[in-house]
Design a protein around this motif. Structure first.
Motif, PDB file in Angstrom:
ATOM      1  N   ASP A  42      21.304 -29.292 -28.519  1.00  0.00           N
ATOM      2  CA  ASP A  42      20.911 -30.245 -29.549  1.00  0.00           C
ATOM      3  C   ASP A  42      21.234 -29.703 -30.943  1.00  0.00           C
ATOM      4  O   ASP A  42      21.276 -28.492 -31.153  1.00  0.00           O
ATOM      5  N   ASP A  43      21.471 -30.632 -31.864  1.00  0.00           N
ATOM      6  CA  ASP A  43      21.620 -30.243 -33.272  1.00  0.00           C
ATOM      7  C   ASP A  43      20.241 -29.853 -33.813  1.00  0.00           C
ATOM      8  O   ASP A  43      19.287 -30.628 -33.693  1.00  0.00           O
ATOM      9  N   ILE A  44      20.156 -28.662 -34.411  1.00  0.00           N
ATOM     10  CA  ILE A  44      18.860 -28.156 -34.850  1.00  0.00           C
ATOM     11  C   ILE A  44      18.934 -27.760 -36.318  1.00  0.00           C
ATOM     12  O   ILE A  44      19.781 -26.954 -36.705  1.00  0.00           O
ATOM     13  N   ASP A  45      18.062 -28.332 -37.106  1.00  0.00           N
ATOM     14  CA  ASP A  45      17.937 -27.966 -38.516  1.00  0.00           C
ATOM     15  C   ASP A  45      16.692 -27.100 -38.660  1.00  0.00           C
ATOM     16  O   ASP A  45      15.562 -27.598 -38.626  1.00  0.00           O
ATOM     17  N   LEU A  46      16.893 -25.812 -38.826  1.00  0.00           N
ATOM     18  CA  LEU A  46      15.774 -24.883 -38.895  1.00  0.00           C
ATOM     19  C   LEU A  46      14.971 -25.016 -40.180  1.00  0.00           C
ATOM     20  O   LEU A  46      13.888 -24.434 -40.294  1.00  0.00           O
ATOM     21  N   ASP A  47      15.499 -25.778 -41.130  1.00  0.00           N
ATOM     22  CA  ASP A  47      14.813 -25.931 -42.410  1.00  0.00           C
ATOM     23  C   ASP A  47      14.028 -27.237 -42.505  1.00  0.00           C
ATOM     24  O   ASP A  47      13.484 -27.565 -43.565  1.00  0.00           O
ATOM     25  N   SER A  48      13.943 -27.986 -41.405  1.00  0.00           N
ATOM     26  CA  SER A  48      13.341 -29.323 -41.488  1.00  0.00           C
ATOM     27  C   SER A  48      11.859 -29.341 -41.136  1.00  0.00           C
ATOM     28  O   SER A  48      11.258 -30.415 -41.063  1.00  0.00           O
ATOM     29  N   GLY A  49      11.255 -28.171 -40.925  1.00  0.00           N
ATOM     30  CA  GLY A  49       9.830 -28.124 -40.621  1.00  0.00           C
ATOM     31  C   GLY A  49       9.432 -26.774 -40.076  1.00  0.00           C
ATOM     32  O   GLY A  49      10.272 -25.878 -39.936  1.00  0.00           O
ATOM     33  N   PRO A  50       8.151 -26.585 -39.767  1.00  0.00           N
ATOM     34  CA  PRO A  50       7.692 -25.325 -39.169  1.00  0.00           C
ATOM     35  C   PRO A  50       8.421 -25.074 -37.848  1.00  0.00           C
ATOM     36  O   PRO A  50       8.583 -25.989 -37.036  1.00  0.00           O
ATOM     37  N   VAL A  51       8.836 -23.821 -37.635  1.00  0.00           N
ATOM     38  CA  VAL A  51       9.670 -23.504 -36.475  1.00  0.00           C
ATOM     39  C   VAL A  51       8.983 -22.491 -35.576  1.00  0.00           C
ATOM     40  O   VAL A  51       8.477 -21.464 -36.032  1.00  0.00           O
ATOM     41  N   THR A  52       8.971 -22.777 -34.282  1.00  0.00           N
ATOM     42  CA  THR A  52       8.590 -21.812 -33.256  1.00  0.00           C
ATOM     43  C   THR A  52       9.621 -21.897 -32.137  1.00  0.00           C
ATOM     44  O   THR A  52      10.445 -22.814 -32.113  1.00  0.00           O
ATOM     45  N   THR A  53       9.572 -20.927 -31.232  1.00  0.00           N
ATOM     46  CA  THR A  53      10.528 -20.922 -30.131  1.00  0.00           C
ATOM     47  C   THR A  53       9.782 -20.723 -28.815  1.00  0.00           C
ATOM     48  O   THR A  53       8.667 -20.212 -28.781  1.00  0.00           O
ATOM     49  N   SER A  54      10.435 -21.117 -27.734  1.00  0.00           N
ATOM     50  CA  SER A  54       9.863 -20.888 -26.414  1.00  0.00           C
ATOM     51  C   SER A  54      10.979 -20.629 -25.420  1.00  0.00           C
ATOM     52  O   SER A  54      12.137 -21.019 -25.635  1.00  0.00           O
ATOM     53  N   GLY A  55      10.620 -19.958 -24.325  1.00  0.00           N
ATOM     54  CA  GLY A  55      11.608 -19.614 -23.312  1.00  0.00           C
ATOM     55  C   GLY A  55      11.977 -20.799 -22.442  1.00  0.00           C
ATOM     56  O   GLY A  55      11.439 -21.908 -22.575  1.00  0.00           O
ATOM     57  N   ALA A  56      12.906 -20.549 -21.524  1.00  0.00           N
ATOM     58  CA  ALA A  56      13.291 -21.579 -20.567  1.00  0.00           C
ATOM     59  C   ALA A  56      12.184 -21.726 -19.518  1.00  0.00           C
ATOM     60  O   ALA A  56      11.679 -20.737 -19.009  1.00  0.00           O
ATOM     61  N   PRO A  57      11.787 -22.948 -19.175  1.00  0.00           N
ATOM     62  CA  PRO A  57      10.743 -23.142 -18.175  1.00  0.00           C
ATOM     63  C   PRO A  57      11.282 -22.919 -16.762  1.00  0.00           C
ATOM     64  O   PRO A  57      12.493 -23.016 -16.519  1.00  0.00           O
ATOM     65  N   PRO A  58      10.410 -22.624 -15.800  1.00  0.00           N
ATOM     66  CA  PRO A  58      10.861 -22.357 -14.427  1.00  0.00           C
ATOM     67  C   PRO A  58      11.692 -23.481 -13.829  1.00  0.00           C
ATOM     68  O   PRO A  58      12.677 -23.222 -13.123  1.00  0.00           O
ATOM     69  N   GLU A  59      11.332 -24.736 -14.124  1.00  0.00           N
ATOM     70  CA  GLU A  59      12.075 -25.843 -13.515  1.00  0.00           C
ATOM     71  C   GLU A  59      13.513 -25.909 -14.004  1.00  0.00           C
ATOM     72  O   GLU A  59      14.428 -26.232 -13.240  1.00  0.00           O
ATOM     73  N   ALA A  60      13.747 -25.583 -15.286  1.00  0.00           N
ATOM     74  CA  ALA A  60      15.115 -25.571 -15.805  1.00  0.00           C
ATOM     75  C   ALA A  60      15.916 -24.432 -15.189  1.00  0.00           C
ATOM     76  O   ALA A  60      17.095 -24.590 -14.835  1.00  0.00           O
ATOM     77  N   LEU A  61      15.284 -23.282 -15.056  1.00  0.00           N
ATOM     78  CA  LEU A  61      15.961 -22.139 -14.434  1.00  0.00           C
ATOM     79  C   LEU A  61      16.222 -22.412 -12.961  1.00  0.00           C
ATOM     80  O   LEU A  61      17.298 -22.091 -12.433  1.00  0.00           O
ATOM     81  N   ARG A  62      15.259 -23.007 -12.294  1.00  0.00           N
ATOM     82  CA  ARG A  62      15.440 -23.333 -10.871  1.00  0.00           C
ATOM     83  C   ARG A  62      16.622 -24.274 -10.670  1.00  0.00           C
ATOM     84  O   ARG A  62      17.441 -24.082  -9.754  1.00  0.00           O
ATOM     85  N   ALA A  63      16.735 -25.263 -11.528  1.00  0.00           N
ATOM     86  CA  ALA A  63      17.857 -26.199 -11.431  1.00  0.00           C
ATOM     87  C   ALA A  63      19.180 -25.500 -11.690  1.00  0.00           C
ATOM     88  O   ALA A  63      20.178 -25.743 -10.990  1.00  0.00           O
ATOM     89  N   ALA A  64      19.207 -24.618 -12.691  1.00  0.00           N
ATOM     90  CA  ALA A  64      20.440 -23.899 -13.013  1.00  0.00           C
ATOM     91  C   ALA A  64      20.835 -22.965 -11.876  1.00  0.00           C
ATOM     92  O   ALA A  64      22.014 -22.889 -11.495  1.00  0.00           O
ATOM     93  N   TYR A  65      19.871 -22.246 -11.318  1.00  0.00           N
ATOM     94  CA  TYR A  65      20.175 -21.343 -10.209  1.00  0.00           C
ATOM     95  C   TYR A  65      20.672 -22.125  -8.991  1.00  0.00           C
ATOM     96  O   TYR A  65      21.613 -21.694  -8.310  1.00  0.00           O
ATOM     97  N   GLY A  66      20.037 -23.249  -8.721  1.00  0.00           N
ATOM     98  CA  GLY A  66      20.460 -24.056  -7.576  1.00  0.00           C
ATOM     99  C   GLY A  66      21.873 -24.574  -7.727  1.00  0.00           C
ATOM    100  O   GLY A  66      22.684 -24.509  -6.781  1.00  0.00           O
ATOM    101  N   ALA A  67      22.195 -25.079  -8.919  1.00  0.00           N
ATOM    102  CA  ALA A  67      23.551 -25.578  -9.165  1.00  0.00           C
ATOM    103  C   ALA A  67      24.562 -24.443  -9.084  1.00  0.00           C
ATOM    104  O   ALA A  67      25.667 -24.601  -8.530  1.00  0.00           O
TER     105      ALA A  67
END
Length: 279
Positions: A42-67
């Motif tokens: 996604d296009d991300i503007d880091l200056d457009s508001g308060p910013v935090t980050t988070s890791g990849a969730p298990p379901e996204a990793l599970r899908a990637a590993y399966g594919a």
């Protein structure tokens, strides 16, 4: 087929390498205000508001590993991720990998940026040459062992807000005007040296990189966030001072790292190639 290599967007890998070696990249997440964005997608503007980050969730990793496992025709998946000390992605990856009966092996890079990317690249190159899952795993671990990362940030505010300052916390409060040289040590971001100006910080960054590799062949990555001129200057200095650069990449910090290092940050990742482990 062959083993397929998976990583996450913290690796900041050049798109050409990702395409060339068929590497699967799972996006980490950047939250700007109330919006949740996928890093690298996604296009991300880091200056457009308060910013935090988070890791990849298990379901996204599970899908990637399966594919990836499907693409490998059962040969297996090798996943190299950002340091478990810097992100919850590792814990999510362990949960996701448990469902594949040993066909997905994990490597904690203990790093970020191309400190992740170089072990990924070593694994992917071994996989292309037909190495089995165990051998690909060993290539990644060996590369991670011989990879080091150093950073200079313009301001410590972003690291403080993101809680990633780690062992450099002593700088806070009284030393925000300083230009520290940071490194990743045992998977955590830590203070390497204190400097007082950007010029001195970049000079020390170069000296540290030169002393780190000695006379060994080395691969180099230079990262930056909105600091192309600084990055190009670093490349020039490194080419002049390190005689055995085998390859050098220049990439921007991904948004998920950029949220922590801030504009003006530059970094160097070094992957040395001892004679007995040369590519």
């Amino acid at each position: 087929m062959s083993v397929v290599v998976v990583t996450d967007s913290s690796a900041c890998m050049p798109s050409g390498l990702v395409e060339q070696y068929g590497i699967e990249v799972v996006p980490l997440h950047v939250l700007v205000g109330e919006h949740d964005y996928r890093d690298g997608i996604d296009d991300i503007d880091l200056d457009s508001g308060p910013v935090t980050t988070s890791g990849a969730p298990p379901e996204a990793l599970r899908a990637a590993y399966g594919a990836a496992l499907d693409r490998s025709d059962g040969d297996g998946v090798l996943a190299v991720h950002i340091s478990r000390q810097l992100s919850g992605t590792w814990d999510a990856a362990r949960v996701a990998a448990e469902e594949f009966g040993g066909k997905v092996r994990l490597v904690d890079s203990q790093s970020a940026g191309m400190g992740v990317g170089f072990p990924v690249l070593a694994a992917a190159r071994a996989a292309v040459e037909g190495a089995g899952l165990g051998s690909v795993y060993r290539h990644a671990v060996e590369a991670a062992t011989h990879t080091s990362s150093f950073f200079v940030v313009d301001r410590l505010d972003h690291l403080r807000r993101g809680g990633r300052i780690g062992a450099a916390a002593a700088l806070l409060g009284t030393a925000l005007a300083m230009k520290p040289v940071l490194h990743i040590l045992d998977g955590r971001l830590a203070l390497k040296e204190k400097t007082r100006t950007s010029t001195k910080a970049l000079a020390r960054l170069t000296e540290i990189a030169v002393s780190q590799v000695e006379q060994e062949p080395v691969s180099v990555a230079v990262h930056h966030l909105h600091a192309q001129i600084r990055a190009e200057d670093l490349v020039r200095r490194l080419r002049e001072r390190i005689p055995k650069i085998e390859e050098i990449f220049v990439t921007e910090f991904s948004a998920v790292l950029g949220a922590h290092v801030g504009p003006g940050a530059v970094g160097i990742a070094l992957a040395s190639h001892p004679a007995d482990t040369a590519r």
